[in-house]
Write an enzyme that holds these catalytic residues in place. Structure first.
Site, PDB file in Angstrom:
ATOM      1  N   ASP A 116       0.875  -1.169   0.090  1.00 23.63           N
ATOM      2  CA  ASP A 116       0.134   0.044  -0.096  1.00 23.63           C
ATOM      3  C   ASP A 116       0.803   1.296  -0.047  1.00 23.63           C
ATOM      4  O   ASP A 116       1.566   1.557   0.939  1.00 23.63           O
ATOM      5  CB  ASP A 116      -1.085  -0.001   1.193  1.00 23.63           C
ATOM      6  CG  ASP A 116      -1.709   1.201   1.505  1.00 23.63           C
ATOM      7  OD1 ASP A 116      -1.618   2.219   0.352  1.00 23.63           O
ATOM      8  OD2 ASP A 116      -2.692   1.346   2.363  1.00 23.63           O
TER       9      ASP A 116
ATOM     10  N   SER B  42       2.264  14.307 -14.406  1.00 28.01           N
ATOM     11  CA  SER B  42       1.551  14.402 -15.645  1.00 28.01           C
ATOM     12  C   SER B  42       1.612  15.985 -16.239  1.00 28.01           C
ATOM     13  O   SER B  42       1.972  16.958 -15.640  1.00 28.01           O
ATOM     14  CB  SER B  42       0.116  14.198 -15.029  1.00 28.01           C
ATOM     15  OG  SER B  42      -0.728  14.617 -16.114  1.00 28.01           O
TER      16      SER B  42
ATOM     17  N   TYR C 184      -6.499  15.762  -9.007  1.00 26.25           N
ATOM     18  CA  TYR C 184      -5.370  14.833  -9.740  1.00 26.25           C
ATOM     19  C   TYR C 184      -4.179  15.647 -10.495  1.00 26.25           C
ATOM     20  O   TYR C 184      -2.933  15.593  -9.975  1.00 26.25           O
ATOM     21  CB  TYR C 184      -5.847  14.226 -10.794  1.00 26.25           C
ATOM     22  CG  TYR C 184      -4.947  13.261 -11.795  1.00 26.25           C
ATOM     23  CD1 TYR C 184      -4.242  12.209 -11.614  1.00 26.25           C
ATOM     24  CD2 TYR C 184      -4.150  13.912 -12.780  1.00 26.25           C
ATOM     25  CE1 TYR C 184      -3.543  11.450 -12.216  1.00 26.25           C
ATOM     26  CE2 TYR C 184      -3.578  13.037 -13.699  1.00 26.25           C
ATOM     27  CZ  TYR C 184      -2.954  12.276 -13.459  1.00 26.25           C
ATOM     28  OH  TYR C 184      -2.248  11.489 -14.051  1.00 26.25           O
TER      29      TYR C 184
ATOM     30  N   LYS D 151      -0.175  15.879  -8.972  1.00 21.83           N
ATOM     31  CA  LYS D 151       0.716  15.671  -9.719  1.00 21.83           C
ATOM     32  C   LYS D 151       1.781  16.827  -9.692  1.00 21.83           C
ATOM     33  O   LYS D 151       2.965  16.845  -9.927  1.00 21.83           O
ATOM     34  CB  LYS D 151       0.302  15.549 -11.205  1.00 21.83           C
ATOM     35  CG  LYS D 151      -0.271  14.049 -11.410  1.00 21.83           C
ATOM     36  CD  LYS D 151       0.588  12.922 -11.071  1.00 21.83           C
ATOM     37  CE  LYS D 151      -0.123  11.648 -11.282  1.00 21.83           C
ATOM     38  NZ  LYS D 151       0.878  10.396 -11.011  1.00 21.83           N
TER      39      LYS D 151
END
Length: 260
Positions: free
Chosen positions: A69, A147, A160, A164
């Protein structure tokens, strides 16, 4: 301690030990395959035990699986202890694990924000911190998956994009520290812009054919395949990239340079 992979002695990462998080599928699996093919011993880290074990079995002696994890501090200590006991060293760390939850600033709940941050950003912080402790005596390469969303605004994927962005900023700090302390550890980020994985397929509108959105179909498209990202993972992991540190490498088919 395990004997290192003796396959492909002319491989670009021969004799190196790699840990790839989120390694069971997508970019992670493609990275595992290419690193193993090029001579590395690869530990696949993932919560998906069945798929991870199947990939390790497919590759053979050059790969092993560890249930991990990435959002857990104890989990990171356990996996790094396992690497130390099994291989005695760590040369390549690929922080690839991540999740994608849609939502703008008006729609994203605190719970969703915190979940994305734990998996996408906290995991990279923990991975770099624990990985450096094992890598700093012998050196190595840390490759963090960010990203294009970290560099340009995405109104529909707020958490998100922010996670990133945190990965990119953290990676620059890690690169600077390792250089200042002369650890011979390089830390770089990869910034894809749409990769045809199970995660991105699930985010596409109903009825859209994902394969028609890739650069294979049209060079003006933005989406590439996991193997395209894995090729950059291999390069940054290899000694060919020994002078590359603190770099943000876009894998976006030229999208960021388009003005119209």
């Amino acid at each position: 301690m395990m004997t290192l992979n003796q396959n492909n002695k002319n491989g670009r990462v021969h004799g190196k030990v790699a840990l790839v998080t989120g390694g069971a599928k997508g970019i992670g699996a493609a990275s595992v395959r290419v690193l193993a093919a090029e001579g590395a011993q690869v530990l696949i880290s993932d919560l998906d035990v069945e798929t991870g074990q199947a990939l390790a079995a497919e590759i053979g002696l050059a790969a092993a699986f560890f249930r991990h994890d990435v959002s857990s501090e104890d989990g990171w200590r356990q996996v790094i202890d396992h690497v130390r006991e099994r291989y005695g060293r760590l040369d390549i760390l690929v922080n690839n694990a991540g999740i994608l939850i849609a939502g703008s600033i008006e729609e994203t709940s605190l719970q969703a924000w915190q979940k994305v941050m734990r998996v996408n950003a906290d995991s990279v912080f923990l991975g770099c911190r624990e990985g450096i402790a094992l890598m700093k005596d012998s050196g190595g390469s840390i490759i963090n998956l960010s990203s294009v969303a970290a560099l340009a605004g995405r109104d529909d994927y707020l958490a998100y994009s922010a996670s990133k962005g945190a990965v990119a900023a953290l990676s620059r700090s890690v690169a600077a520290l390792c250089r200042r302390r002369k650890y011979r550890i390089r830390c770089n980020t990869l910034h894809p812009d749409g990769v045809l994985t199970d995660m991105t397929r699930g985010s596409l509108p109903t009825g859209v054919d994902p394969d028609r959105m890739t650069i294979d179909s049209d060079p003006m498209n933005r989406m590439c395949r996991p193997e395209d990202v894995a090729a950059s993972v291999l390069f940054l992991a290899s000694d060919e990239a020994r002078a590359i540190n603190g770099v943000e490498l876009r894998i976006d088919s030229g999208q960021m340079v388009m003005s119209i």
